[in-house]
Design an enzyme around this catalytic site. Sequence first.
Site, PDB file in Angstrom:
ATOM      1  N   LYS A  10       0.818  -1.214   0.000  1.00 18.62           N
ATOM      2  CA  LYS A  10       0.000   0.000   0.000  1.00 18.62           C
ATOM      3  C   LYS A  10       0.861   1.278   0.000  1.00 18.62           C
ATOM      4  CE  LYS A  10      -4.028  -2.104   2.236  1.00 18.62           C
ATOM      5  NZ  LYS A  10      -5.110  -1.884   3.231  1.00 18.62           N
ATOM      6  N   TYR A  50     -12.467  -1.633  -4.004  1.00 21.20           N
ATOM      7  CA  TYR A  50     -12.991  -1.852  -2.648  1.00 21.20           C
ATOM      8  C   TYR A  50     -14.519  -1.729  -2.597  1.00 21.20           C
ATOM      9  CZ  TYR A  50      -8.403  -1.998  -0.325  1.00 21.20           C
ATOM     10  OH  TYR A  50      -7.148  -2.360   0.118  1.00 21.20           O
ATOM     11  N   PHE A  58     -15.506   3.620   7.099  1.00 21.12           N
ATOM     12  CA  PHE A  58     -14.112   3.903   6.748  1.00 21.12           C
ATOM     13  C   PHE A  58     -13.876   3.956   5.234  1.00 21.12           C
ATOM     14  CE2 PHE A  58     -14.460  -0.707   7.467  1.00 21.12           C
ATOM     15  CZ  PHE A  58     -13.954  -1.219   6.282  1.00 21.12           C
ATOM     16  N   ARG A  86      -2.020 -14.288   3.735  1.00 23.88           N
ATOM     17  CA  ARG A  86      -2.668 -13.651   4.892  1.00 23.88           C
ATOM     18  C   ARG A  86      -1.859 -13.914   6.170  1.00 23.88           C
ATOM     19  NH1 ARG A  86      -7.473 -11.450   3.741  1.00 23.88           N
ATOM     20  NH2 ARG A  86      -8.344 -11.577   5.833  1.00 23.88           N
ATOM     21  N   THR A  92      -5.339  -7.507  10.288  1.00 25.98           N
ATOM     22  CA  THR A  92      -5.637  -6.222   9.637  1.00 25.98           C
ATOM     23  C   THR A  92      -5.193  -5.045  10.494  1.00 25.98           C
ATOM     24  OG1 THR A  92      -7.564  -7.241   8.595  1.00 25.98           O
ATOM     25  CG2 THR A  92      -7.507  -4.839   8.622  1.00 25.98           C
ATOM     26  N   ARG A 103       2.590  -6.762   8.814  1.00 23.54           N
ATOM     27  CA  ARG A 103       1.880  -5.627   9.416  1.00 23.54           C
ATOM     28  C   ARG A 103       2.455  -5.259  10.782  1.00 23.54           C
ATOM     29  NH1 ARG A 103      -3.886  -7.639   7.099  1.00 23.54           N
ATOM     30  NH2 ARG A 103      -4.070  -6.198   5.337  1.00 23.54           N
ATOM     31  N   ASN A 113      -2.159   0.136   6.698  1.00 23.13           N
ATOM     32  CA  ASN A 113      -1.672  -1.151   7.206  1.00 23.13           C
ATOM     33  C   ASN A 113      -0.763  -1.905   6.231  1.00 23.13           C
ATOM     34  OD1 ASN A 113      -3.691  -1.909   5.480  1.00 23.13           O
ATOM     35  ND2 ASN A 113      -4.757  -3.261   6.912  1.00 23.13           N
ATOM     36  N   HIS A 116      -2.235  -5.460   1.471  1.00 22.29           N
ATOM     37  CA  HIS A 116      -3.572  -6.038   1.293  1.00 22.29           C
ATOM     38  C   HIS A 116      -3.405  -7.447   0.756  1.00 22.29           C
ATOM     39  CE1 HIS A 116      -7.627  -6.764  -0.251  1.00 22.29           C
ATOM     40  NE2 HIS A 116      -7.030  -7.202  -1.346  1.00 22.29           N
ATOM     41  N   GLU A 127      -9.560 -10.166  -8.081  1.00 23.30           N
ATOM     42  CA  GLU A 127      -8.632  -9.061  -7.802  1.00 23.30           C
ATOM     43  C   GLU A 127      -7.420  -9.091  -8.735  1.00 23.30           C
ATOM     44  OE1 GLU A 127      -7.958  -9.110  -3.538  1.00 23.30           O
ATOM     45  OE2 GLU A 127     -10.042  -8.550  -3.152  1.00 23.30           O
TER      46      GLU A 127
END
Length: 138
Positions: A10, A50, A58, A86, A92, A103, A113, A116, A127
């Site tokens: 990100k 998203y 948010f 993950r 998250t 993270r 964070n 993704h 995606e």
Amino acid sequence: MSNLTFGIIKPDAVKAGNHGKIIDRILAAGFKIRGLKLIHQTREEAEGFYAVHAGKGFFDELVDFMSSGPCVVLALEKDGAVKAWRDLMGATNPAEAAEGTLRKEFASSIGENAVHGSDSDENAAIEVAYFFSKLELV
Ligand code: CMP
């Protein structure tokens, strides 16, 4: 179980210059990189990506942030790729992320964070296709 997942490094992590370290960690964890590029999303592109979160409190903050600067998009291959990626990312919310996760090391808040990852094989396929053409996947 599919062997492909989708990831984003990100804008916070790219801005901080941590994208090289994160890619190193991805390779060290045994992923093969099938697609990789640096992009700067428009607000509309981030909203589309998203869309599942549209209407949440948010959402505006999320799409503003994701279109605020360059990020790295990745198609990652490994057995059980969705879970493996993950697991490497961590929770998250970085305050809840385990030691050794990306993270824990690189994220500053639940919004910023660092990374993704797709949450299912079905979403991974969607995606990957959102950001990569067939020609861009090896
Ligand atoms: P990501 O895995 O990219 O998927 C959706 C993102 O929304 C998530 O990571 C967080 O960065 C963000 N997000 C989730 N919950 C919140 C929240 N309560 N406040 C701000 N951002 C959030």
